[in-house]
Design an enzyme around this catalytic site. Structure first.
Site, PDB file in Angstrom:
ATOM      1  N   CYS A  41       0.866  -1.177   0.000  1.00  0.00           N
ATOM      2  CA  CYS A  41       0.000   0.000   0.000  1.00  0.00           C
ATOM      3  C   CYS A  41       0.905   1.229   0.000  1.00  0.00           C
ATOM      4  O   CYS A  41       2.117   1.125   0.233  1.00  0.00           O
ATOM      5  CB  CYS A  41      -0.901  -0.005   1.231  1.00  0.00           C
ATOM      6  SG  CYS A  41       0.018   0.135   2.768  1.00  0.00           S
ATOM      7  N   HIS A  51       5.884  -7.095   7.869  1.00  0.00           N
ATOM      8  CA  HIS A  51       5.891  -8.523   8.198  1.00  0.00           C
ATOM      9  C   HIS A  51       6.019  -9.355   6.934  1.00  0.00           C
ATOM     10  O   HIS A  51       5.054  -9.936   6.465  1.00  0.00           O
ATOM     11  CB  HIS A  51       4.640  -8.907   8.980  1.00  0.00           C
ATOM     12  CG  HIS A  51       4.642  -8.345  10.353  1.00  0.00           C
ATOM     13  ND1 HIS A  51       5.402  -8.864  11.373  1.00  0.00           N
ATOM     14  CD2 HIS A  51       4.034  -7.267  10.886  1.00  0.00           C
ATOM     15  CE1 HIS A  51       5.238  -8.147  12.457  1.00  0.00           C
ATOM     16  NE2 HIS A  51       4.411  -7.156  12.193  1.00  0.00           N
ATOM     17  N   CYS A  89       2.685   6.776   8.115  1.00  0.00           N
ATOM     18  CA  CYS A  89       1.811   7.005   6.961  1.00  0.00           C
ATOM     19  C   CYS A  89       1.029   8.314   7.182  1.00  0.00           C
ATOM     20  O   CYS A  89       0.479   8.530   8.270  1.00  0.00           O
ATOM     21  CB  CYS A  89       0.843   5.827   6.820  1.00  0.00           C
ATOM     22  SG  CYS A  89      -0.325   6.097   5.480  1.00  0.00           S
ATOM     23  N   GLU A 118      -0.624   0.644  15.939  1.00  0.00           N
ATOM     24  CA  GLU A 118      -1.233   1.874  15.396  1.00  0.00           C
ATOM     25  C   GLU A 118      -2.160   2.510  16.431  1.00  0.00           C
ATOM     26  O   GLU A 118      -2.152   3.730  16.632  1.00  0.00           O
ATOM     27  CB  GLU A 118      -2.014   1.550  14.114  1.00  0.00           C
ATOM     28  CG  GLU A 118      -2.591   2.798  13.467  1.00  0.00           C
ATOM     29  CD  GLU A 118      -3.542   2.476  12.317  1.00  0.00           C
ATOM     30  OE1 GLU A 118      -3.153   1.741  11.396  1.00  0.00           O
ATOM     31  OE2 GLU A 118      -4.694   2.954  12.372  1.00  0.00           O
ATOM     32  N   CYS A 147      -8.800   3.242   6.079  1.00  0.00           N
ATOM     33  CA  CYS A 147      -8.060   3.387   4.825  1.00  0.00           C
ATOM     34  C   CYS A 147      -8.600   2.345   3.838  1.00  0.00           C
ATOM     35  O   CYS A 147      -8.840   1.195   4.211  1.00  0.00           O
ATOM     36  CB  CYS A 147      -6.580   3.154   5.085  1.00  0.00           C
ATOM     37  SG  CYS A 147      -5.629   2.981   3.593  1.00  0.00           S
ATOM     38  N   SER A 154      -2.507 -11.683   7.562  1.00  0.00           N
ATOM     39  CA  SER A 154      -3.953 -11.924   7.552  1.00  0.00           C
ATOM     40  C   SER A 154      -4.614 -11.346   6.301  1.00  0.00           C
ATOM     41  O   SER A 154      -5.557 -11.922   5.771  1.00  0.00           O
ATOM     42  CB  SER A 154      -4.602 -11.369   8.818  1.00  0.00           C
ATOM     43  OG  SER A 154      -4.360 -10.006   8.898  1.00  0.00           O
TER      44      SER A 154
HETATM   45  S1  SF4 Z   1      -3.153   3.815   6.417  1.00  0.00           S
HETATM   46 FE1  SF4 Z   1      -2.107   1.867   6.613  1.00  0.00          FE
HETATM   47  S2  SF4 Z   1      -3.022   0.574   5.018  1.00  0.00           S
HETATM   48 FE2  SF4 Z   1      -3.524   2.712   4.519  1.00  0.00          FE
HETATM   49  S3  SF4 Z   1      -1.916   3.400   3.138  1.00  0.00           S
HETATM   50 FE3  SF4 Z   1      -1.303   3.982   5.218  1.00  0.00          FE
HETATM   51  S4  SF4 Z   1      -0.032   2.255   5.914  1.00  0.00           S
HETATM   52 FE4  SF4 Z   1      -1.194   1.524   4.143  1.00  0.00          FE
END
Ligand code: SF4
Length: 282
Positions: free
Chosen positions: A13, A42, A99, A129, A191, A220
């Site tokens: 992602c 992971h 992120c 997170e 997201c 998962s």
């Molecule tokens: S929020 Fe999490 S899943 Fe979405 S782009 Fe950022 S790292 Fe990736």
């Protein structure tokens, strides 16, 4: 030769891609051993690749082992304000690869807890997170896994979500909170990365003879992609990398249409190796 189709949304992602690129960039910039606070991702192949590039994971409980001037990278999940400040206080060079979608949540909970809102987080209280988000509102958030509440809440509530939560649970949470509060601020911070990968896998697997799902065995989101693909296409396999493609499988699928998808922790180079083999290029 096979016709190989890669799912529209597959693999890393945006946030994970950015963190891996940042780690490699920082390594080049400082030209010394780089640490990541917890594993960056992971996926065994990626961890090995990073270690070959002198990038190693270290746990927060071990940071006493680091020296002033060492470089430490914060991964996409993000951390609390306190953790970042503590790393900086120790004289470490902190590179923030959180992120931006997660940073946005930090800003919201920080702002609204300061304005007197009771922060609610929909998510798993053990997930890094969520632990990080809670650290931006003095660890005072009420955390719910399923949208139900057994604690008394204040009348002024601000609710956010862990980025990987399901829409359904979010709706339930907001609906329950609307009857428990007088003033409710709800920021849907889910997201779409996971959902769009599942959608693409679902669509593609309906149209091909064979599906290959690439990703860690313990991932998962990869397992979920496999289950979705298998439902539509019985000839679906789950592999971690191209080395797991057997000669028999390649032989059996000659001339067929092969769909490929990959979990969010699978890098492009692993996907490409699989495509090349199935296209008979290597
Ligand atoms: S929020 Fe999490 S899943 Fe979405 S782009 Fe950022 S790292 Fe990736």
């Amino acid at each position: 030769m096979n016709k190989v189709i890669l799912a529209e949304n597959a693999g890393f992602c945006f946030g994970v891609q950015r963190a891996v690129e940042e780690a490699l960039k920082v390594k080049k910039q400082y030209d010394k051993k780089i640490y990541t606070l917890g594993p960056l991702i992971h996926n065994n192949d990626v961890v090995m690749y990073l270690e070959e590039n002198n990038i190693y994971a270290i746990e927060y409980s071990e940071i006493d082992k680091l020296n002033e001037g060492d470089v430490i990278l914060i991964r996409s999940h993000g951390v609390s304000k306190e953790v970042t400040e503590n790393l900086e206080k120790r004289g470490l060079i902190v590179v923030n690869a959180t992120c931006p979608y997660v940073t946005n949540i930090h800003k919201k909970v920080n702002k609204y807890s300061d304005l007197g809102y009771n922060i609610v987080i929909l998510g798993d209280d053990k997930h890094p997170e969520v632990v990080g988000i809670n650290g931006w509102c003095n660890n005072n958030a009420v955390i719910t896994k399923d949208g139900t509440f057994d604690k008394k809440l204040s009348k002024k509530i601000c609710v956010v979500s862990q980025t990987t939560e399901k829409e359904e649970t979010w709706k339930k949470t907001v609906s329950n909170l609307s009857s428990l509060s007088k003033e409710l601020l709800a920021f849907n911070t889910i997201c779409s990365a996971t959902e769009v990968r599942q959608k693409s896998a679902n669509e593609l697997s309906k149209t091909v003879d064979t599906m290959i799902v690439i990703g860690g065995r313990n991932s998962s989101n990869t397992t979920k992609l496999y289950q979705i693909a298998k439902t539509n296409c019985p000839n679906t396999i789950h592999i971690e990398n191209s080395k797991e493609l057997t000669k028999e499988f390649i032989e059996e699928n000659k001339g067929k249409t092969v769909g490929i998808t990959a979990g969010a922790s699978t890098p492009d180079w692993i996907i490409k190796e699989v495509i090349d083999i199935m296209e008979g290029k290597s």
